[in-house]
Scaffold this motif. Structure first.
Motif, short mmCIF file in Angstrom:
data_model
loop_
_atom_site.label_atom_id
_atom_site.label_comp_id
_atom_site.label_asym_id
_atom_site.label_seq_id
_atom_site.Cartn_x
_atom_site.Cartn_y
_atom_site.Cartn_z
N GLU A 309 0.80 -1.02 0.12
CA GLU A 309 -0.04 0.10 0.06
C GLU A 309 0.79 1.41 0.02
OE1 GLU A 309 -3.75 -1.42 2.25
OE2 GLU A 309 -2.15 -1.07 3.65
N ILE A 310 1.85 1.44 0.82
CA ILE A 310 2.95 2.22 0.76
C ILE A 310 3.30 2.64 -0.62
CG2 ILE A 310 5.10 3.20 1.80
CD1 ILE A 310 2.67 3.21 3.65
N ARG A 311 3.78 1.53 -1.35
CA ARG A 311 4.26 1.67 -2.77
C ARG A 311 3.27 2.50 -3.61
NH1 ARG A 311 5.22 -4.05 -3.08
NH2 ARG A 311 7.26 -4.78 -1.82
N LYS A 312 2.10 2.13 -3.40
CA LYS A 312 1.24 2.64 -4.26
C LYS A 312 0.91 4.08 -3.91
CE LYS A 312 -1.63 -1.50 -5.19
NZ LYS A 312 -2.75 -2.24 -4.89
N GLY A 313 0.96 4.24 -2.67
CA GLY A 313 0.82 5.82 -2.04
C GLY A 313 2.17 6.64 -2.72
N LEU A 314 3.34 6.02 -2.82
CA LEU A 314 4.36 6.71 -3.18
C LEU A 314 4.42 6.96 -4.65
CD1 LEU A 314 7.56 5.10 -1.35
CD2 LEU A 314 6.93 7.54 -1.30
N LEU A 315 3.69 6.14 -5.41
CA LEU A 315 3.47 6.51 -6.76
C LEU A 315 2.49 7.65 -7.02
CD1 LEU A 315 3.23 2.60 -7.91
CD2 LEU A 315 5.00 4.31 -8.62
N ALA A 316 1.33 7.48 -6.25
CA ALA A 316 0.38 8.70 -6.09
C ALA A 316 1.14 10.27 -5.81
CB ALA A 316 -0.83 8.32 -5.20
N ALA A 317 1.92 9.98 -4.68
CA ALA A 317 2.70 11.12 -4.15
C ALA A 317 3.80 11.66 -5.21
CB ALA A 317 3.35 10.85 -2.83
N SER A 318 4.09 10.67 -6.07
CA SER A 318 5.09 10.98 -7.11
C SER A 318 4.29 11.87 -8.16
CB SER A 318 5.93 10.11 -7.56
OG SER A 318 6.74 9.53 -6.54
N ALA A 319 3.27 11.37 -8.48
CA ALA A 319 2.48 12.14 -9.62
C ALA A 319 2.25 13.60 -9.14
CB ALA A 319 1.24 11.37 -10.05
N VAL A 320 1.81 13.75 -7.91
CA VAL A 320 1.71 15.21 -7.39
C VAL A 320 3.03 15.86 -7.52
CG1 VAL A 320 0.90 16.45 -5.39
CG2 VAL A 320 -0.51 14.47 -6.23
N GLY A 321 3.98 15.39 -7.02
CA GLY A 321 5.31 16.03 -7.13
C GLY A 321 5.77 16.34 -8.39
N GLY A 342 5.02 22.85 1.23
CA GLY A 342 3.59 22.95 0.51
C GLY A 342 3.45 21.85 -0.42
N VAL A 343 4.37 21.50 -1.38
CA VAL A 343 4.55 20.57 -2.24
C VAL A 343 4.39 19.12 -1.55
CG1 VAL A 343 5.43 19.26 -4.23
CG2 VAL A 343 5.07 21.77 -4.22
N ALA A 344 5.20 18.81 -0.47
CA ALA A 344 5.47 17.79 0.28
C ALA A 344 4.36 17.49 1.05
CB ALA A 344 6.36 18.01 1.42
N SER A 345 3.43 18.60 1.57
CA SER A 345 2.13 18.37 2.22
C SER A 345 1.26 17.69 1.38
CB SER A 345 1.64 19.39 2.90
OG SER A 345 0.53 19.18 3.75
N ALA A 346 1.11 18.24 -0.11
CA ALA A 346 0.41 17.87 -1.09
C ALA A 346 0.35 16.50 -1.35
CB ALA A 346 0.39 18.95 -2.21
N ASN A 365 -8.17 15.61 -4.41
CA ASN A 365 -8.71 16.57 -3.63
C ASN A 365 -7.89 16.84 -2.47
OD1 ASN A 365 -11.06 16.72 -5.42
ND2 ASN A 365 -12.46 15.86 -4.16
N ALA A 366 -7.45 15.65 -1.83
CA ALA A 366 -6.64 15.65 -0.62
C ALA A 366 -5.27 16.66 -1.04
CB ALA A 366 -6.05 14.43 -0.17
N ALA A 367 -4.88 16.42 -2.11
CA ALA A 367 -3.50 17.13 -2.52
C ALA A 367 -3.62 18.41 -2.93
CB ALA A 367 -2.72 16.36 -3.73
N GLU A 368 -4.86 18.78 -3.44
CA GLU A 368 -5.03 20.23 -3.44
C GLU A 368 -5.42 21.04 -2.25
OE1 GLU A 368 -6.98 23.91 -4.16
OE2 GLU A 368 -8.05 22.11 -3.37
N ILE A 369 -6.29 20.44 -1.39
CA ILE A 369 -6.63 21.00 -0.26
C ILE A 369 -5.14 21.28 0.59
CG2 ILE A 369 -7.63 20.72 2.14
CD1 ILE A 369 -9.67 19.22 0.50
N ALA A 370 -4.24 20.54 0.89
CA ALA A 370 -3.01 20.65 1.20
C ALA A 370 -2.20 21.68 0.73
CB ALA A 370 -2.26 19.37 1.54
N MET A 371 -2.30 21.73 -0.79
CA MET A 371 -1.39 22.56 -1.25
C MET A 371 -2.07 24.05 -1.36
SD MET A 371 1.36 23.14 -3.30
CE MET A 371 1.60 24.73 -2.73
N GLU A 372 -3.52 24.26 -1.39
CA GLU A 372 -4.11 25.42 -1.21
C GLU A 372 -3.74 26.36 -0.05
OE1 GLU A 372 -8.75 26.73 -0.95
OE2 GLU A 372 -8.11 25.18 -2.02
N HIS A 373 -3.57 25.51 1.06
CA HIS A 373 -3.31 25.91 2.27
C HIS A 373 -1.89 26.05 2.73
CE1 HIS A 373 -7.58 26.35 2.80
NE2 HIS A 373 -7.71 25.04 2.49
N HIS A 374 -0.90 26.15 1.64
CA HIS A 374 0.40 26.42 1.95
C HIS A 374 0.76 27.78 0.89
CE1 HIS A 374 0.65 22.59 4.15
NE2 HIS A 374 1.74 23.13 4.74
#
Length: 453
Positions: A309-321, A342-346, A365-374
């Motif tokens: 699950e962490i691997r999948k999460g890292l792939l999603a995080a990489s897409a945002v980064g 800010g980007v790390a939080s997203a 949406n989670a990434a956007e909310i975190a980015m928006e508030h940085h």
């Protein structure tokens, strides 16, 4: 707009802190320049008698506190960021290290004290500019201008992108990424794996091994941090706080406020290791290296998340980064700390959402909310050290990531009006408008409101 061609392992890099643009990039520059010298004709190598290095922009303004000079020395001595020992920079503080030119036993003297801290304001294409010269007397035998462009990425005059494969699913915006997911009825992690295989030629098992190594380095940074106490390097005299915060969370059995204290402790732990110049992962930078580890540590230790699950999460995080780097910046010297923490939080918000099994829209949406508030977050390190406000700022970024996940996963995703593309567009515009005083130069904000330093 051209598609994203970045590899996950170019983005999530392992190396010494405290700042990827100030340590990993400069270490690579020192290593590359020495390799260039060794490629010179024998007569030039034998005739050279001195090295001259000039630092510009935020490298000049905050390089001493960020460990830049020691990182350059480490690179020139043949060290690579991803394989160096955790305490390497602490060992590279001597001024008299001889550099082997790999010809007839010839060495050349190199003194850290001779590195020139040049103009903060300049006309080079990127704030973080370095000029290296290999000389004989007053004559220059070799010169190269490098740019440390954030996240440990290095460019130089005449640089060309290395050859690579084309992504199977090319995208440059979140809208294009979403269209691929819809048209091909695939999940985000599947798309990211397919692109990584196409770009790098790596097998799926090799990618998984790489992601596991990255996770291990992040977890090790947290483990070291919550097990360490004492004073961090530098003139501030800042005490480590992660261990005390962790002990407080443990007394509360990680329940109620103890859970949030644990997240704070984990982020501060990795960030304090970064401040000490020890090995971390650029996620997306060293200055923000505590945010993702905190969420990963929390998911694995408190929520029972599996490594798959962490691997999948890292792939999603990489897409945002990737999208942040491609459409705005992850460099504090370019856009302030909104591009780092800010980007790390997203990324961390996206990681948690995706690792917990949520579909793509909740993840975005989670990434956007975190980015928006940085948005608008300045980079104003006190004394040029990645300590105040950086360490606590990592903790705040991790908590914001967790809260962004809660908001995105609780409310109907249809309620969300702002998307991630527009948040990154706002971040880029804000960065362009931001005064250079607040872009990693320590010329404004908290950096000049702390007279003790």
């Amino acid at each position: 707009m051209p598609p994203i061609l970045t590899s996950i392992f170019d983005f999530l890099k392992i190396g010494p802190g405290p700042s990827s643009s100030h340590t990993i990039g400069p270490m690579k520059a020192g290593l590359d320049f020495m390799e260039c010298i060794r490629d010179l004709p024998d007569a030039d190598r034998l005739g050279g008698d001195s090295l001259e290095i000039h630092l510009f922009g935020s490298l000049s303004a905050t390089g001493r506190g960020h460990g830049t000079l020691r990182a350059i020395a480490a690179g020139m001595l043949g060290n690579r960021p991803d394989t160096c020992s955790p305490g390497l920079l602490e060992e590279c503080g001597r001024d008299d290290a001889p550099i082997d030119l790999d010809i007839g036993g010839k060495t050349i003297a190199f003194r850290i004290a001779d590195i020139v801290m040049d103009a903060v304001q300049h006309d080079y294409p990127h704030s973080n500019t370095m000029i290296f010269r290999f000389k004989t007397g007053n004559d220059t035998l070799l010169e190269r201008t490098y740019y440390s462009v954030g996240g440990g990425f290095l460019r130089w005059e005449g640089w060309k992108a290395p050859e690579h494969g084309e992504p199977r699913y090319p995208y440059g915006t979140m809208a294009e990424l979403k269209q691929h997911l819809k048209d091909n009825s695939i999940r985000l992690h599947t798309l990211m794996l397919a692109n990584e295989k196409s770009i790098t030629g790596l097998s799926e098992s090799a990618i998984h091994e790489g992601l596991d190594r990255i996770t291990a380095v992040m977890e090790n940074a947290v483990e070291r941090g919550i097990s360490s106490k004492g004073i961090l390097p530098g003139s501030i005299g800042l005490k480590r706080k992660a261990q005390a915060m962790y002990n407080s969370a443990k007394k509360l059995e990680f329940q109620g406020s103890g859970f949030l204290r644990a997240i704070n402790a984990y982020a501060m732990a990795a960030s304090e290791e970064n401040a000490a110049g020890h090995c971390v992962v650029t996620a997306p930078t060293c200055g923000a290296a505590g945010v993702l580890p905190a969420i990963i540590f929390m998911l694995k230790r408190h929520m029972g998340a599996q490594q798959s699950e962490i691997r999948k999460g890292l792939l999603a995080a990489s897409a945002v980064g990737f999208l942040a780097k491609h459409n705005a910046s992850i460099s504090g010297a370019e856009v302030g700390c909104q591009g780092e923490v800010g980007v790390a939080s997203a990324m961390a918000a996206a990681l948690q959402a995706y690792a917990r099994g949520h579909r793509f829209q909740v993840t975005e949406n989670a990434a956007e909310i975190a980015m928006e508030h940085h948005l608008g977050l300045t980079c104003d390190p006190v004394g040029g050290y990645v300590q105040i406000p950086c360490i606590e700022r990592n903790a705040m970024g991790a908590v914001k990531a967790y809260n962004a996940f809660l908001i995105a996963s609780t409310l109907d995703s249809a309620y969300q009006k702002m998307d991630l593309d527009h948040a990154f567009e706002a971040m880029a515009q804000t960065g362009r408008d931001m005064s250079k005083k607040y872009k990693e130069t320590s010329l404004g904000g908290l950096a000049v409101s702390f007279p003790e330093c």
